[in-house]
Design an enzyme around this catalytic site. Sequence first.
Site, PDB file in Angstrom:
ATOM      1  N   GLU A  46       9.467   3.870   2.152  1.00  0.00           N
ATOM      2  CA  GLU A  46       9.209   2.836   3.386  1.00  0.00           C
ATOM      3  C   GLU A  46       8.285   3.716   4.426  1.00  0.00           C
ATOM      4  O   GLU A  46       8.403   4.732   4.516  1.00  0.00           O
ATOM      5  CB  GLU A  46      10.479   2.390   4.241  1.00  0.00           C
ATOM      6  CG  GLU A  46      10.945   1.285   3.324  1.00  0.00           C
ATOM      7  CD  GLU A  46      12.330   1.868   2.586  1.00  0.00           C
ATOM      8  OE1 GLU A  46      12.697   0.802   1.598  1.00  0.00           O
ATOM      9  OE2 GLU A  46      12.798   2.746   2.461  1.00  0.00           O
ATOM     10  N   THR A  47       7.401   2.862   5.292  1.00  0.00           N
ATOM     11  CA  THR A  47       6.842   3.156   6.511  1.00  0.00           C
ATOM     12  C   THR A  47       7.394   2.268   7.441  1.00  0.00           C
ATOM     13  O   THR A  47       7.570   1.010   7.308  1.00  0.00           O
ATOM     14  CB  THR A  47       5.463   3.264   6.158  1.00  0.00           C
ATOM     15  OG1 THR A  47       4.983   4.134   5.158  1.00  0.00           O
ATOM     16  CG2 THR A  47       4.636   3.628   7.377  1.00  0.00           C
TER      17      THR A  47
END
Length: 304
Positions: A46-47
């Site tokens: 994830e970002t």
Amino acid sequence: MQRRYITVDVFTDRAFGGNQLAVVLDAGRLSTTQMQSIATEFNYSETTFVLPPRDKANDAEVRIFTPVRELPFAGHPNVGTAFVLATIANEPKSCLRFEEKAGLVPVDIFREQGQVISTELTAPQPLSRLSQLSAADAARCISLSAEDIKVDRHAPQVVSVGTPFLVIEVHSRDALKRARPDAAAFGSVFPRDDAFSAWFYTRDVSAAEAPCERQARMFMRGANGLVEDPATGSATVAAAALFADLDSARDGELKLTVGQGFDMGRPSILLTRVRKQDGKIVSAHVGGSCVQMMEGTFRLAGEG
């Protein structure tokens, strides 16, 4: 425009452990398409993108992207983003409030001698218990046999406290190690109740893996097929809420320490607690330590 980012390893107290996260600061004026492209470029599980809050009573709007889609809520992105923002803040706060697709996510900040040492989120939604699967169907998703699936406490089930996951118990640590994602089975099972991933665990934990009381793994769809996630806070806190719900005779605070990522060389320790009163879940939490890894800036092509 130059935008700053910081990467952290989440749910670990040492570099190159836990789950990687990129936190993009100054994310205003980025489109959804640009955010997705940036998340795909980082290619972490994830970002996050930090934007000004819509309500000034809160601290930030946080949007969370995997390499392939946006999530309404996730665990290690909240724990890691709160760690980053608390670490760089000019004025220390004991709690940050994040606006997300799934709702408001409070994250408590813990310090020692002025340094941020850990953070803990509160799940944004109550426990939802959704579809159940047969042991055979669940087993096929992770390349095991139906006999490897343990169903005495619960059937394989989709559960959520903000983002849904299929939760499966396996009989042994050996079965956990042997598991592999099966693309055909995943395609036949998912999506289901908006779940795209399988989180599976065992209570068969050796003394050498203490203080963990459960060991878990998680398979999900990535940019290039099915991948394994080193630490999945949103699945872990949903599972902890499920366990508390099953333990109908107990009230108070139920704590559980979960290990994940051990079998892929990125050991992670996730600390959960669930508060119950009068037989009902009041709140569910997951937290842990983080280590800052890298920071830098980027400018998108075509921007001023």
